[in-house]
Write a protein that holds these residues in place. Structure first.
Motif, PDB file in Angstrom:
ATOM      1  N   MET B   1       0.846  -1.214   0.000  1.00 32.61           N
ATOM      2  CA  MET B   1       0.000   0.000   0.000  1.00 32.61           C
ATOM      3  C   MET B   1       0.865   1.242   0.000  1.00 32.61           C
ATOM      4  SD  MET B   1      -2.720   1.180   2.946  1.00 32.61           S
ATOM      5  CE  MET B   1      -3.366   2.862   2.987  1.00 32.61           C
ATOM      6  N   THR B   2       0.560   2.131  -0.920  1.00 32.56           N
ATOM      7  CA  THR B   2       1.268   3.395  -0.933  1.00 32.56           C
ATOM      8  C   THR B   2       0.248   4.508  -0.742  1.00 32.56           C
ATOM      9  OG1 THR B   2       1.018   3.447  -3.316  1.00 32.56           O
ATOM     10  CG2 THR B   2       3.101   2.602  -2.475  1.00 32.56           C
ATOM     11  N   PHE B   3       0.695   5.645  -0.250  1.00 31.31           N
ATOM     12  CA  PHE B   3      -0.222   6.791  -0.109  1.00 31.31           C
ATOM     13  C   PHE B   3      -0.654   7.261  -1.495  1.00 31.31           C
ATOM     14  CE2 PHE B   3       2.065   7.487   4.037  1.00 31.31           C
ATOM     15  CZ  PHE B   3       0.975   7.158   4.818  1.00 31.31           C
ATOM     16  N   ARG B   4      -1.908   7.723  -1.581  1.00 30.19           N
ATOM     17  CA  ARG B   4      -2.406   8.283  -2.838  1.00 30.19           C
ATOM     18  C   ARG B   4      -2.201   9.788  -2.757  1.00 30.19           C
ATOM     19  NH1 ARG B   4      -6.363  10.616  -5.518  1.00 30.19           N
ATOM     20  NH2 ARG B   4      -7.236   9.678  -7.390  1.00 30.19           N
ATOM     21  N   ASN B   5      -1.077  10.269  -3.234  1.00 29.93           N
ATOM     22  CA  ASN B   5      -0.814  11.706  -3.136  1.00 29.93           C
ATOM     23  C   ASN B   5       0.042  12.183  -4.318  1.00 29.93           C
ATOM     24  OD1 ASN B   5       1.817  10.932  -2.501  1.00 29.93           O
ATOM     25  ND2 ASN B   5       1.513  11.167  -0.302  1.00 29.93           N
ATOM     26  N   GLY B   6       0.436  13.427  -4.267  1.00 31.18           N
ATOM     27  CA  GLY B   6       1.219  13.991  -5.364  1.00 31.18           C
ATOM     28  C   GLY B   6       0.320  14.664  -6.394  1.00 31.18           C
ATOM     29  N   LEU B  10      -4.247  14.233  -8.320  1.00 33.40           N
ATOM     30  CA  LEU B  10      -5.380  15.147  -8.468  1.00 33.40           C
ATOM     31  C   LEU B  10      -6.103  14.843  -9.783  1.00 33.40           C
ATOM     32  CD1 LEU B  10      -3.833  18.510  -7.172  1.00 33.40           C
ATOM     33  CD2 LEU B  10      -4.974  16.696  -5.888  1.00 33.40           C
ATOM     34  N   LEU B  11      -7.383  15.157  -9.817  1.00 39.05           N
ATOM     35  CA  LEU B  11      -8.196  14.783 -10.970  1.00 39.05           C
ATOM     36  C   LEU B  11      -8.124  15.840 -12.073  1.00 39.05           C
ATOM     37  CD1 LEU B  11     -11.185  13.274  -9.011  1.00 39.05           C
ATOM     38  CD2 LEU B  11      -9.429  12.056 -10.287  1.00 39.05           C
ATOM     39  N   ARG B  12      -7.979  15.366 -13.305  1.00 38.37           N
ATOM     40  CA  ARG B  12      -7.882  16.237 -14.476  1.00 38.37           C
ATOM     41  C   ARG B  12      -9.031  15.915 -15.426  1.00 38.37           C
ATOM     42  NH1 ARG B  12      -3.402  14.210 -12.853  1.00 38.37           N
ATOM     43  NH2 ARG B  12      -3.765  12.341 -14.115  1.00 38.37           N
ATOM     44  N   PRO B  13      -9.637  16.924 -16.044  1.00 40.34           N
ATOM     45  CA  PRO B  13     -10.757  16.656 -16.971  1.00 40.34           C
ATOM     46  C   PRO B  13     -10.361  15.711 -18.104  1.00 40.34           C
ATOM     47  CG  PRO B  13     -10.607  19.004 -16.498  1.00 40.34           C
ATOM     48  CD  PRO B  13      -9.400  18.372 -15.868  1.00 40.34           C
ATOM     49  N   GLU B  14      -9.180  15.876 -18.635  1.00 39.58           N
ATOM     50  CA  GLU B  14      -8.805  15.091 -19.818  1.00 39.58           C
ATOM     51  C   GLU B  14      -8.528  13.628 -19.496  1.00 39.58           C
ATOM     52  OE1 GLU B  14      -7.264  17.689 -18.562  1.00 39.58           O
ATOM     53  OE2 GLU B  14      -5.100  17.380 -18.403  1.00 39.58           O
ATOM     54  N   ASP B  15      -8.405  13.284 -18.230  1.00 38.50           N
ATOM     55  CA  ASP B  15      -8.170  11.879 -17.854  1.00 38.50           C
ATOM     56  C   ASP B  15      -9.363  11.263 -17.135  1.00 38.50           C
ATOM     57  OD1 ASP B  15      -5.550  11.753 -18.850  1.00 38.50           O
ATOM     58  OD2 ASP B  15      -4.777  12.777 -17.072  1.00 38.50           O
ATOM     59  N   SER B  16     -10.455  12.022 -16.977  1.00 38.06           N
ATOM     60  CA  SER B  16     -11.592  11.566 -16.168  1.00 38.06           C
ATOM     61  C   SER B  16     -12.692  10.952 -17.021  1.00 38.06           C
ATOM     62  CB  SER B  16     -12.201  12.754 -15.396  1.00 38.06           C
ATOM     63  OG  SER B  16     -11.284  13.278 -14.464  1.00 38.06           O
ATOM     64  N   VAL B  17     -13.380   9.960 -16.439  1.00 34.57           N
ATOM     65  CA  VAL B  17     -14.603   9.397 -17.019  1.00 34.57           C
ATOM     66  C   VAL B  17     -15.572   9.159 -15.858  1.00 34.57           C
ATOM     67  CG1 VAL B  17     -13.562   7.070 -17.008  1.00 34.57           C
ATOM     68  CG2 VAL B  17     -15.647   7.507 -18.320  1.00 34.57           C
ATOM     69  N   LEU B  18     -16.835   9.554 -16.054  1.00 31.21           N
ATOM     70  CA  LEU B  18     -17.821   9.508 -14.968  1.00 31.21           C
ATOM     71  C   LEU B  18     -18.884   8.459 -15.265  1.00 31.21           C
ATOM     72  CD1 LEU B  18     -19.272  10.823 -12.446  1.00 31.21           C
ATOM     73  CD2 LEU B  18     -20.274  12.451 -14.053  1.00 31.21           C
ATOM     74  N   VAL B  19     -19.238   7.631 -14.253  1.00 31.27           N
ATOM     75  CA  VAL B  19     -20.329   6.663 -14.378  1.00 31.27           C
ATOM     76  C   VAL B  19     -21.383   6.984 -13.316  1.00 31.27           C
ATOM     77  CG1 VAL B  19     -20.959   4.222 -14.443  1.00 31.27           C
ATOM     78  CG2 VAL B  19     -18.670   4.934 -15.172  1.00 31.27           C
TER      79      VAL B  19
ATOM     80  N   ALA C 121      -7.209  20.737   0.443  1.00 30.90           N
ATOM     81  CA  ALA C 121      -6.899  19.370   0.000  1.00 30.90           C
ATOM     82  C   ALA C 121      -5.878  19.333  -1.128  1.00 30.90           C
ATOM     83  CB  ALA C 121      -8.187  18.660  -0.429  1.00 30.90           C
ATOM     84  N   MET C 122      -6.059  20.207  -2.128  1.00 24.86           N
ATOM     85  CA  MET C 122      -5.156  20.109  -3.283  1.00 24.86           C
ATOM     86  C   MET C 122      -3.691  20.363  -2.915  1.00 24.86           C
ATOM     87  SD  MET C 122      -7.152  21.166  -6.755  1.00 24.86           S
ATOM     88  CE  MET C 122      -8.133  22.544  -6.180  1.00 24.86           C
ATOM     89  N   PRO C 123      -3.343  21.504  -2.298  1.00 24.28           N
ATOM     90  CA  PRO C 123      -1.918  21.695  -1.977  1.00 24.28           C
ATOM     91  C   PRO C 123      -1.393  20.670  -0.974  1.00 24.28           C
ATOM     92  CG  PRO C 123      -3.279  23.407  -0.973  1.00 24.28           C
ATOM     93  CD  PRO C 123      -4.161  22.655  -1.910  1.00 24.28           C
ATOM     94  N   ALA C 124      -2.233  20.263  -0.027  1.00 23.17           N
ATOM     95  CA  ALA C 124      -1.765  19.296   0.973  1.00 23.17           C
ATOM     96  C   ALA C 124      -1.396  17.972   0.305  1.00 23.17           C
ATOM     97  CB  ALA C 124      -2.842  19.093   2.038  1.00 23.17           C
ATOM     98  N   ILE C 125      -2.265  17.535  -0.607  1.00 27.06           N
ATOM     99  CA  ILE C 125      -2.019  16.252  -1.284  1.00 27.06           C
ATOM    100  C   ILE C 125      -0.814  16.334  -2.208  1.00 27.06           C
ATOM    101  CG2 ILE C 125      -3.001  14.701  -3.031  1.00 27.06           C
ATOM    102  CD1 ILE C 125      -5.769  15.261  -1.676  1.00 27.06           C
ATOM    103  N   GLN C 126      -0.718  17.450  -2.942  1.00 22.79           N
ATOM    104  CA  GLN C 126       0.432  17.581  -3.833  1.00 22.79           C
ATOM    105  C   GLN C 126       1.749  17.637  -3.045  1.00 22.79           C
ATOM    106  OE1 GLN C 126       0.295  20.816  -6.660  1.00 22.79           O
ATOM    107  NE2 GLN C 126       2.384  20.441  -7.378  1.00 22.79           N
ATOM    108  N   ALA C 127       1.774  18.458  -2.005  1.00 27.72           N
ATOM    109  CA  ALA C 127       2.995  18.620  -1.218  1.00 27.72           C
ATOM    110  C   ALA C 127       3.399  17.314  -0.541  1.00 27.72           C
ATOM    111  CB  ALA C 127       2.800  19.728  -0.178  1.00 27.72           C
ATOM    112  N   ALA C 128       2.411  16.566  -0.051  1.00 27.26           N
ATOM    113  CA  ALA C 128       2.727  15.289   0.586  1.00 27.26           C
ATOM    114  C   ALA C 128       3.417  14.353  -0.402  1.00 27.26           C
ATOM    115  CB  ALA C 128       1.452  14.647   1.142  1.00 27.26           C
ATOM    116  N   GLY C 129       2.992  14.424  -1.646  1.00 27.57           N
ATOM    117  CA  GLY C 129       3.604  13.571  -2.670  1.00 27.57           C
ATOM    118  C   GLY C 129       5.014  13.995  -3.024  1.00 27.57           C
ATOM    119  N   GLU C 130       5.350  15.246  -2.714  1.00 25.74           N
ATOM    120  CA  GLU C 130       6.688  15.756  -3.010  1.00 25.74           C
ATOM    121  C   GLU C 130       7.612  15.651  -1.801  1.00 25.74           C
ATOM    122  OE1 GLU C 130       5.802  19.677  -4.379  1.00 25.74           O
ATOM    123  OE2 GLU C 130       4.865  18.961  -6.249  1.00 25.74           O
ATOM    124  N   GLY C 131       7.145  14.966  -0.755  1.00 26.29           N
ATOM    125  CA  GLY C 131       8.038  14.687   0.360  1.00 26.29           C
ATOM    126  C   GLY C 131       7.891  15.577   1.581  1.00 26.29           C
ATOM    127  N   TRP C 132       6.974  16.534   1.555  1.00 27.92           N
ATOM    128  CA  TRP C 132       6.789  17.369   2.735  1.00 27.92           C
ATOM    129  C   TRP C 132       6.052  16.583   3.812  1.00 27.92           C
ATOM    130  CZ3 TRP C 132       8.645  22.409   2.684  1.00 27.92           C
ATOM    131  CH2 TRP C 132       9.081  22.865   1.452  1.00 27.92           C
TER     132      TRP C 132
END
Lengths: 220, 220, 220, 220, 220, 220, 220, 220
Positions: B1-6, B10-19, C121-132
């Motif tokens: 298990m790894t953290f879901r972060n970075g 984050l969600l991007r329109p061009e990579d999203s699909v909604l059901v 949520a957005m900056p926290a998640i991004q920063a966590a992924g960058e090692g903060w």
């Protein structure tokens, strides 16, 4: 003090007049007794229901040039209608509003507004003392805290004021589903603003228009 | 298990699909975790937001001939679009839906539906196990009890699924207010469906369009 | 994934940097997860506590010319300090803010803001992924609904982010009451912003300064 | 730790075994996390659903001669079946129960009982450590306080145990409404124990069996 | 990260050591997550249960000369026992306490205290990082707000710490009602501090000592 | 019994007198009906509002040498003013307080205090029986439990006493925003103590002082 | 209907008589409006307070041979006193109880019991109709659901009955802390049963007995 | 207005008549004040209790051909009994229902129905004005929101209507356990529908039928 009961105490479209007070951005920004989207939804639904039953509706705001115009969701129900702007916080001390209400010749006075404890309580209490039969629609109103909203309701009950919610008054105005001249229009309001019932109605219509056939499962 | 972060998480329109799954009358009739009007409002808002950002949206129902058609509030967002009807309770075991999702070529899979613990949980958990990056929109879903809704959310978190709410994903898709091509359309969704912000926005615009003058009171 | 524990995981003033995001009128107008007065109180208390311990604090807003300036209660804690204004909703994609944080050389990144599910949520998640090493102060933040706030907290926990409240981090920074150089100033913050403890402290001081005497009743 | 997801992680009737623990009067008298009538209802519904899908069910009590026999609502679902009485509070340390479970040859172990924090938590945690795939049905369980119930759930999640509610597992066992051999019997359970859905189903059947005719009102 | 489960993960009297932290007047004056009478009751019950099972218990306070002595309800359970007074807010940085714990040779470390987010969280998190098997008793603790209490619990879970409530740990220590050497004493604790169960027990005993006779009514 | 309504029943600054009772540390330590910081905030706000409208305010405590001085947040609003210390729990049986109230010649008696069910209820009920027009400010008071607070409110309503909240009475005293001599000072109270409205006001002023320009986005 | 107010309406020890009804195991087992431990605590506290003020107390049960004896916590307050056992559910139709009350010659009738909606409501309503001045102690009573408890309270208010809680009546009986003959004994009741106040009192006494010294920190 | 009290105000089987209104699928689909399974349970229990005491019960629906038949759980209590179908929303304006009630010659009119604010409030208020002694059973009713349900209850109290819950009226009808002709049948209703009491009763009977023996443990 007598109990408020009997058939005459129920609300009738032909005797009702509605006053919508200060549904404005400044006020909504500090409503903490209800979800703001629900306040907008219920306010609009109440206004539309009044229109269905030809209940005259007075719209009023307080210093709208600063605190913001009434929600457009509300004003769009009555295109072109004047909104009476005041400096008085207590609407019932503003003669323009009171004169407009008196001009309708009706005595069942219905009030909704923001905030319950300020802009609703003051005119409701004053009008009740002057002999009006006052009803407040609590879920088309809202206060700065749950406690403020509830304490104001108790204060108004102690002033002889009747409390209702928007769907209750709409059904009381309708009274009998055999009154077909308003039933269809009220249905549209319910579909748009009372999801739990509106969608059940759409389902009912779909199934009633389905030819009879065998059916045997629970559609979870 | 790894953290879901970075940033990539984050969600991007061009990579999203909604059901959107089973927003039907039979299901809504036993939603007890949310106010039904809020479920209809949030469901419609999510669909409109997806449309603003060109996120492909699959609509699916279970035995609609009995349990009822999807809310028309939802289907009217996508005029003429096919709704995939199933017998499988678990959407992800229906190849028509899965094929439609795969055809978009996108991997950020977003799910909302009724009920959270049944029609949302099963496909979300299965898809997560097959490598999809799954996000569930909890406030456009609903369960048969508060406990059922919450326990299902905890189960899905334990399956590695991401939880969000509709306004959060809309803002995440927008990401930067300098992206003007979607900002205006998103504003319209907010005015209609996020009353607290929509009405604050209308006020903001009114005041910004008011010539500067002296102002000294609090408009209660 | 490893557990976040051990002495090193506790927060220290000399390793902390605080980012306060979008505590603005437009956002506060649709906070529905907390009482707005509590948000203002806790936000101010957190800022003052950071100042007591010399924790560098970055202030940032989004399009303040429209959505309004940061609460003056907050900016007055840091007279003359620049507020970084952005168009990016996600603070961590704005290089001015990130550069300001990096310039402090600290790695314990503390975030509070409005709304929890978007601007926190957005900056926290991004920063966590960058090692903060990211900590969010939940009671100096707020969301558009209770569900939105809570779901965002669960999402951030799933991203490896640490959750705390303002009085907890203040006590963790203090760590030992024998550190007299900060104890008195922290006391002033508590008197002003943590009523239950501040007033108990004032009572304690009053009684300790009263000559010993017999006392035999319960002062209800 | 790996995520618990994928199609295999969903519950199947042919791999499931259910253990019902200590649904006795002494325990129910101090359940404060749920309405007692709801505990009786959900417990009975879970047992009936297991029976519909031929899921073997072990019934067990603790010193029933003192604390009272299992609810007859529950034992009447399985006429004549032995109830294993124990002195061990921790069911999983009683070889009679464990042997009965092992004899089924199934590995998806489902547990419900009173109290969540005692009689459910101990065996669930022990069994999970011995390699069983454990699911707890939270709404057919109950604790001595809301806090005790919730804390125990979090503890069990931390032990790798899956949380569900009774209607969710029933639907997961059914999986596809095209499986007609169980659909009708499950429908009967829902009519009796999931009022919101059962009554909607009865309505659906009534309307589908109504000849098509004009219909135009909302039946409030 | 591994799951905390299996028979070994259950708490045993012979491996347990309990630390009670800062159950003092200054702290109780600002507990807002629980009814204060319940905190006193649960704290005393936990201490008495530990005594029943000979679990060594360390009592500690912070600057008791100012913030007040530990509740006498608690200290009277252990007549004459020293209370370790500290200046460190984080108990685990005070060598007197840590040495006392280590001297017991036990590794199942149980902590309760005021406030959850400060005086419980810091030592629990540090000790977990140093290899102790830490359990926090949440209902014998309390925070300055519901949010502060709950957020701290989530933080500690993320640090690998086990959460329980007082009656749950008492039952886990007892494990089997056939262990007669502790059953009677535990019964006395339950009669005094867990009314719902204690009084049901007294009733049971009365009934068992009543000669058998016919009985046919519901005594409402 | 007659209804309390009509214009005369609304509160006027020139007829009002305020009594603040026992806002002391001992009492606050066992307030469980409200967040203590909110009690301090609302109490201070009520006092400041009274000062804005020149409403005479009596401050009183019970055995302050033991139970602690009134909150300094409150006494600092009236520098140098005497606090009347009593032994009577029922303030209205202490002639010093009653004489001070009578000396003002006013008949609209407003009371707030700790605890609602003891120090507020007794004088309010007695005074109502002696012909005073009594109003209690519930959110500047507080009880030892939610139940104690609410039951006391119902008891007082049964004694003919009027219930309000602090922002409601402030607005009722102001009555008309055209009364400029108090509007600005009341605004300052709202900015400091009614965050939701105060910050909306600051935003309003900022935008009204912004030159007109094009604006087209929603500032989330 | 007249308001219940004025000095005479306050409760005095010399005019009070207390009836404690059906605080038995069978009833407690289905109390769901309050935590059962709190019911036991509050019931005992009320009885002890009555004893402190020499308020005559009648104890009564319903078919104790089946439904269980009154809690011993309660009967031990009055060693050797007879408990009147009834078959009548409505206590006020049992002449033994009514005669015992009448023999005291007192007219302020105070009632607490299980369940609020049954065993409290019936005698309270009947006695009120016969001219008694009835007060019900809600937190020493309890109902089978929150709704049942609250609806019964509203029904009794509608019958002219006064509602209070145990700590409120104790303070009203004491009235003045200068009444030293009861102050010390009441203190003991509060220490044992009103933790928030009792422990604050112990702290107060400790601090008052501490020599004067400088003190400058907040003991978190 | 007089208080509603005295022995005559209690409900007697021989003077009672019950009207059950619109317990139909369309209405249940938008009940949001109660769990729907509880509404079905309480409705059925009330009907069965009325049958036990030979209280005549009128069943009525509104346009059942569209909105659905009354719950079969309810109609099965009275096999073969006619259900009066109406178009009037206000039942009391439908002469068929009113005539049926009048034909019983009873004056204690008891009403339960869906929704509280519409189908219950209107007939209850009208009948109260015509001299009926009206009681509403709140937990066998339900509204479209918690606020709608509660506001309607307050409105009806203001109309002089008595509020009760189902178990309270059942016990009031029984009045004395010596009335053996109904005690056994009422017991069966309680076992089936009031789990907390029904299961306690079963336990009581089991233990009373157990030979006397020593017993020394608490069966957790």
């Amino acid at each position: 003090m007598t109990f408020r009961n009997g058939l005459d105490s129920l609300l009738r479209p032909e005797d009702s007049v509605l006053v919508m007070i200060d549904h404005q951005p400044y006020q909504l920004a500090n409503v903490n007794s209800h979800d703001p989207q629900a306040v907008v939804n219920n306010t609009t639904a109440l206004a539309k229901a009044a229109k269905v039953f030809n209940v005259p509706t007075i719209l009023t705001s307080v210093i709208a040039g600063r605190g913001g115009l009434l929600f457009k969701h509300l004003t769009e129900v009555f295109p072109g209608q004047e909104v009476i702007d005041r400096t008085f916080i207590n609407t019932w001390q503003d003669s323009k509003v009171v004169d407009a209400v008196k001009a309708t010749g009706r005595k069942q006075l219905i009030i909704a507004g923001l905030w319950t404890e300020v802009c609703v309580a003051m005119p409701a209490i004053q009008a009740a003392g002057e002999g009006w039969d006052v009803t407040v629609i609590t879920d088309a109103s809202g206060g700065t805290s749950v406690e403020a909203h509830q304490v104001a309701i108790q204060r108004m009950i102690g002033a002889g004021i009747n409390m209702m919610t928007w769907l209750a008054i709409a059904a009381e105005w309708q009274r009998d589903w055999a009154r077909e001249e308003t039933a269809a229009a009220l249905t549209d309001v319910i579909i748009e603003h009372a999801g739990g019932s509106g969608i059940a109605y759409l389902w009912e219509q779909q199934l009633l228009n389905t030819p009879v056939q065998a059916a045997s499962r629970v559609g979870l």
